[in-house]
Design an enzyme around this catalytic site. Structure first.
Site, PDB file in Angstrom:
ATOM      1  N   ASP A  98     -42.069  47.840  47.826  1.00 28.84           N
ATOM      2  CA  ASP A  98     -41.855  47.504  46.406  1.00 28.84           C
ATOM      3  C   ASP A  98     -42.258  46.053  46.131  1.00 28.84           C
ATOM      4  OD1 ASP A  98     -41.195  47.970  43.793  1.00 28.84           O
ATOM      5  OD2 ASP A  98     -39.051  47.570  44.050  1.00 28.84           O
TER       6      ASP A  98
ATOM      7  N   LYS B 184     -25.557  39.663  44.632  1.00 24.94           N
ATOM      8  CA  LYS B 184     -26.044  40.987  44.241  1.00 24.94           C
ATOM      9  C   LYS B 184     -24.884  41.973  44.370  1.00 24.94           C
ATOM     10  CE  LYS B 184     -29.738  44.321  45.047  1.00 24.94           C
ATOM     11  NZ  LYS B 184     -30.991  44.632  45.779  1.00 24.94           N
TER      12      LYS B 184
ATOM     13  N   VAL C 191     -27.611  41.139  39.501  1.00 21.84           N
ATOM     14  CA  VAL C 191     -27.623  39.860  40.218  1.00 21.84           C
ATOM     15  C   VAL C 191     -26.932  38.824  39.351  1.00 21.84           C
ATOM     16  CG1 VAL C 191     -29.041  38.097  41.314  1.00 21.84           C
ATOM     17  CG2 VAL C 191     -29.780  40.483  41.368  1.00 21.84           C
TER      18      VAL C 191
ATOM     19  N   GLY D 166     -30.872  45.565  37.949  1.00 21.78           N
ATOM     20  CA  GLY D 166     -31.851  46.453  38.544  1.00 21.78           C
ATOM     21  C   GLY D 166     -31.344  47.869  38.649  1.00 21.78           C
TER      22      GLY D 166
ATOM     23  N   TYR E  18     -30.394  49.505  41.365  1.00 21.12           N
ATOM     24  CA  TYR E  18     -29.281  49.720  42.294  1.00 21.12           C
ATOM     25  C   TYR E  18     -28.183  48.683  42.156  1.00 21.12           C
ATOM     26  CZ  TYR E  18     -32.765  52.744  44.396  1.00 21.12           C
ATOM     27  OH  TYR E  18     -33.708  53.725  44.596  1.00 21.12           O
ATOM     28  N   GLY E  19     -28.408  47.623  41.393  1.00 15.10           N
ATOM     29  CA  GLY E  19     -27.377  46.599  41.280  1.00 15.10           C
ATOM     30  C   GLY E  19     -27.775  45.523  40.295  1.00 15.10           C
TER      31      GLY E  19
ATOM     32  N   GLY F 246     -29.941  39.069  36.362  1.00 15.61           N
ATOM     33  CA  GLY F 246     -30.780  40.237  36.157  1.00 15.61           C
ATOM     34  C   GLY F 246     -30.028  41.507  36.473  1.00 15.61           C
TER      35      GLY F 246
END
Length: 629
Positions: free
Chosen positions: A125, A33, A18, A13, A15-16, A11
């Site tokens: 979150d 991550k 995976v 996101g 900020y980073g 995945g």
């Protein structure tokens, strides 16, 4: 990073990204991550909220941070590998989750969240994408990139969490929020797991508030004054909506689930329960012993017994009045039902020990223990004697007495006592049936078929049958009343074989002859066969046993029948002859119709054979005996 190999990207996101990797040493699957921005010092890395929070949080329902690696100014987090997230699990479902699976999922989420809040953090979150799963059996909270410490001072960022799971105070741009925003997100996730659809899928922040108002109704100013202050600061006008019933929106949720969901989704964050309080809701209270409160469930049974007192018992009546004893024994159940039930630990033991408590009280012994011994199983002999003497008087209450004896866990030796209690009348009936079956007197057998009663006793076995018939009339039974109704409405068709019994009323349902034997009239059916054998021995013509059919020829058209249907001279009652004429000589019971002719045609009955002229001087029975309804 040379100790790990990357397999594929899982995945991406904010900020980073995976990656799925594998440890070269152990072969274990891991999640890597990789942060997007560069870090030029370890101090900068250690100041990350995700690192600070995950270093302190070690829980079965929080994803485990295995290692932090900084290499070439890139920061890598090594996490344990989880197969999927909750969003993927929901998306792949083609049917609803069972409530037991949903309860398990929500329990694990709240357990992990309570641990986070207890250690001074809140997630900010929570959404299905950040809840990692290994199927519905194991759920862990992940992605602490937006996590904040509760003790840190506001203001906080107003844009946190995904919009659909955002609490109302965050949607109204509050900068002073705390852990209740996680509780709101858990409520939204719980509704989505039940319905497989998001509860508040707003296209924007204002649209999300509108959708919340459509479900929960517009809050009153007294219910949430801070919310009205936030809305006025935004120049937001509340839509006027009435609340919807959550049960109609989530029909597969139980009432306990609706209660928890309603509290998790309170407008005012101060009214929402904490995660640890939510775990104590009735929705999660399953598996404790029935009849014991949750406070007493951990105590030993002896303490519970001392608290509730000894089990209730009924004191028997004095031995001089035997009938009163029997009534007291029978009515012990209603008396105990009116008393307050103080405990229900092993209720079947308490039921079985009631007769033992009676014997203990009568012999002057102290109360039996809570788990009584089963060696003293016999009822007191005086009570048995009283029941034996009054078994005839207590006949209508035989069912209750039978139920009481069956509860007393009688041994194999004690079943002989049951004959003295309730079976005297039934044994008499069986005796009479056996005598009737063995009797050679055809008159008695013919009388048993038609339920006739002669005016004077005839033969040796007549007094017994008269006594049995009077016993039957004294005790109203379904069997006798049904047979009387059946015979009163019977009609006779000339030429019908008596093997079929008396023809029923055409308007009524037909009762087959086989059902007589099943209702306890087997003795009567044997009498019917003997009468038929004598009738067939008199007439040489063959008769059909199938009733009226299309090709049926009545027996009175045959020449060989002779004088079967003609008027005969009545023989004296005292000495019946074995011939059929003596059977015809029996006078019917007064007030009860004998054989009648068939009334005019009735719909639903097979048509009668065509009318013929009288043969051999026979009498026209239809004109002599008009039809009678």
């Amino acid at each position: 990073m040379n100790r790990y190999t990357t397999i594929k990207q899982l995945g991406d996101g904010t900020y980073g990204s995976v990656l799925l990797g594998r440890s070269i040493e152990s072969g274990e699957l891991i999640a890597i991550k990789k942060m997007k921005r560069k870090f030029y010092s370890w101090e900068e890395c250690m100041n990350l909220r995700e690192v600070k929070s995950l270093k302190k949080l070690n829980h079965a329902n929080i994803v485990k941070l295995k290692e932090v690696i900084r290499e070439n100014d890139h920061l890598y987090f090594i996490f344990e590998y989880m197969k999927e997230n909750l969003y993927q699990l929901i998306k792949e479902r083609n049917k609803l989750f069972p409530e037991s699976a949903i309860r398990n999922i929500m329990y694990q989420i709240l357990q992990g969240l309570a641990f986070i809040h207890k250690h001074g953090f809140f997630h900010r979150d929570l959404k299905p994408e950040n809840l990692l799963c290994m199927g519905p059996e194991l759920v862990k909270i992940a992605d602490f990139g937006l996590a904040r410490e509760i003790r840190s001072r506001p203001p906080y960022t107003d844009y946190v969490s995904t919009r659909w799971y955002r609490a109302p105070e965050v949607l109204l741009r509050s900068t002073n929020y705390s852990s209740p925003i996680d509780v709101w997100a858990v409520g939204c996730i719980m509704a989505e797991v039940y319905t497989l659809r998001p509860l508040f899928p707003g296209a924007s922040e204002i649209d999300t508030i509108f959708k919340i108002c459509q479900v929960l109704g517009t809050p009153k100013k007294t219910d949430w004054p801070e919310g009205y202050q936030l809305s006025s600061a935004m120049n937001f006008i509340w839509p006027q909506c009435i609340p919807n019933n959550l049960k109609t929106l989530i029909p597969n949720a139980s009432s306990e689930a609706i209660q928890l969901l309603r509290d998790l989704l309170q407008w005012d964050p101060k009214k929402r329960p904490t995660a640890s309080q939510a775990l104590r809701y009735p929705y999660f209270q399953i598996g404790h012993p029935l009849g014991i409160s949750t406070q007493d469930s951990g105590k030993p049974q002896k303490d519970v017994q001392d608290k509730t007192g000894p089990p209730p018992y009924v004191k028997p009546a004095p031995p001089a009045q035997a009938p009163t004893k029997a009534h007291t024994l029978i009515s012990s159940r209603p008396n105990q039902a009116s008393q307050p039930h103080q405990h229900f630990v092993y209720p079947y033991k308490g039921e079985a020990s009631r007769t033992e408590q009676l014997s203990h009280v009568q012999e002057g012994q102290p109360n039996p223990p809570f788990f009584p011994s089963l060696h003293n199983k016999n009822l007191p002999p005086k009570i048995l004697a009283g029941l034996e003497q009054k078994s005839g008087d207590m006949k209508p209450k035989s069912r209750r007495r039978w139920g009481l004896i069956s509860r007393s866990t009688k041994g194999s030796d004690d079943w002989a006592d049951l004959a003295d209690l309730d079976f005297s009348s039934s044994l008499t009936r069986i005796d009479v049936k056996n005598k009737k079956r063995q009797s050679d007197d055809p008159l008695c057998r013919f009388e048993s078929v038609l339920d006739l009663k002669p005016s004077e006793p005839v033969g040796t076995g007549t007094s017994v049958s008269t006594q049995a018939s009077s016993q039957r009339r004294d005790t109203p039974t379904l069997q006798s009343t049904a047979k009387q109704h059946y015979l009163k409405h019977s009609r006779y068709l000339p030429g019908i074989n008596i093997r079929n019994g008396v023809l029923p009323n055409p308007g009524k349902d037909f009762l087959p002859s086989s059902s007589w034997s099943s209702s306890g009239l087997s003795g009567k059916s044997s009498g019917t066969v003997s009468v038929v054998s004598k009738i067939t021995s008199v007439g040489s013509g063959s008769t059909s046993s199938t009733g009226l059919t299309g090709s049926y020829i009545p027996s009175f058209l045959k020449k060989e029948v002779g004088s079967v249907m003609q008027r005969v001279q009545l023989a004296p009652l005292a000495a019946p002859s074995p011939g059929y004429s003596s059977l015809k000589a029996v006078r019917p019971h007064p007030g009860r119709p004998f054989f009648h002719t068939q009334p005019r045609s009735t719909p639903g009955l097979i048509p009668r054979p065509p009318a013929v002229q009288p043969v051999h001087g026979r009498i026209d029975w239809s004109s002599k005996y008009p039809s009678r309804r």
